[in-house]
Write an enzyme that holds these catalytic residues in place. Structure first.
Site, PDB file in Angstrom:
ATOM      1  N   HIS A 139       0.822  -1.211   0.000  1.00 45.44           N
ATOM      2  CA  HIS A 139       0.000   0.000   0.000  1.00 45.44           C
ATOM      3  C   HIS A 139       0.857   1.263   0.000  1.00 45.44           C
ATOM      4  CE1 HIS A 139       0.756   0.897   4.307  1.00 45.44           C
ATOM      5  NE2 HIS A 139       0.720  -0.421   4.482  1.00 45.44           N
TER       6      HIS A 139
ATOM      7  N   CYS B   6       2.522  -3.171   6.816  1.00 42.64           N
ATOM      8  CA  CYS B   6       2.856  -4.265   5.919  1.00 42.64           C
ATOM      9  C   CYS B   6       3.973  -3.825   4.982  1.00 42.64           C
ATOM     10  CB  CYS B   6       1.606  -4.703   5.181  1.00 42.64           C
ATOM     11  SG  CYS B   6       0.295  -5.291   6.300  1.00 42.64           S
TER      12      CYS B   6
END
Length: 280
Positions: A187, A203
């Site tokens: 992301h 992440c």
């Protein structure tokens, strides 16, 4: 885009005045028109310093400023390179040790992106598949994140709407094993300093500019392979395989985050469905 000249800063004026004071009394006076004009800036970045591919972007009603060049040094810039790994085209390979991500294309070439990796991301060791893609996604911390660091995440338990203040940034690719959501994502991020480093959570993060660039290239069903440390050293070299540093948690008060999300969203800049980089 229309710009208006920026006035000279007070510091520049004072510097100029000091220089004039040491001239002989008979020296000719310098015409005011000869004084250098302050360089135009976009989002706080001087135009001459904007890095190609990381300039101003307007997307879906949001405006992303240029990425300051101090974050784009060395490997911290996307590049089209000969692919150095072992995977096939149409695959994403993430090297979480070297903080690099490859989108592998036919002909032995790949787009290489710098990434930031959180503690959660560092625990990834298995292949996944992209089964969901979102533009300007909303975000809700997982129960594990809230349990592990309640002082940071508990106040966001109700979720954060999509927008410039959202931790998932402009784009998110959701990683699955079979039909199970792993809760790992590739992301965008607004935490520019995290790119090339390890963070406290999260992440696999990319500059928003890179996440927008990658997003249309990657179809649903794309396989995401995690490169292990031994291969990272063999392929990238020991120094690159150990690049980056551990960063402390970044805490933003929830009222500030929610206010920024509300203020930054559509229709602030109109209903723009395209990406426009203004040539930078």
């Amino acid at each position: 885009m229309k710009f208006t000249p920026t006035a000279l800063t007070r510091r520049r004026l004072l510097t100029g005045a000091a220089a004039l004071s040491v001239l002989p009394a008979c020296a000719a006076r310098i015409p005011s028109s000869a004084a250098p004009a302050a360089e135009r800036e976009i989002g706080g970045v001087p135009m001459s310093q904007i890095v190609d591919g990381y300039g101003l972007i307007e997307d879906a009603g949001y405006r992303l400023p240029p990425v300051p060049p101090k974050y784009l040094t060395g490997l911290n810039r996307r590049a089209y390179v000969p692919y150095p790994g072992y995977e096939s085209s149409g695959t994403i390979e993430a090297d979480l040790h070297a903080k690099l991500l490859y989108w592998i294309e036919p002909g032995g070439m790949a787009w290489r992106f710098p990434v930031g990796v959180g503690r959660q991301g560092l625990s990834m060791s298995y292949d996944t598949t992209i089964k969901r893609k979102e533009k300007w996604p909303s975000w809700t911390p997982t129960q594990n994140m809230i349990r592990r660091e309640p002082e940071i995440y508990a106040e966001y338990a109700g979720g954060v709407p999509g927008g410039l203040a959202n931790p998932l940034g402009a784009r998110a690719l959701y990683l699955y094993q079979g039909n199970r959501d792993t809760y790992y994502r590739i992301h965008g991020t607004n935490d520019l300093a995290s790119i090339g480093n390890s963070g406290s959570a999260g992440c696999i993060r990319m500059f928003n500019h890179d996440a927008i660039f990658l997003f249309p290239k990657v179809p649903l069903g794309t396989r995401v392979v995690i490169r292990d440390y031994a291969d990272s050293v063999a392929i990238e070299g020991e120094a690159v395989a150990n690049r980056g540093r551990e960063l402390p948690p970044t805490y933003v008060p929830p009222e500030e985050l929610y206010a920024a999300a509300e203020a930054s969203g559509p229709p602030q800049f109109g209903d723009a469905s395209r990406i426009e980089s203004f040539g930078y």
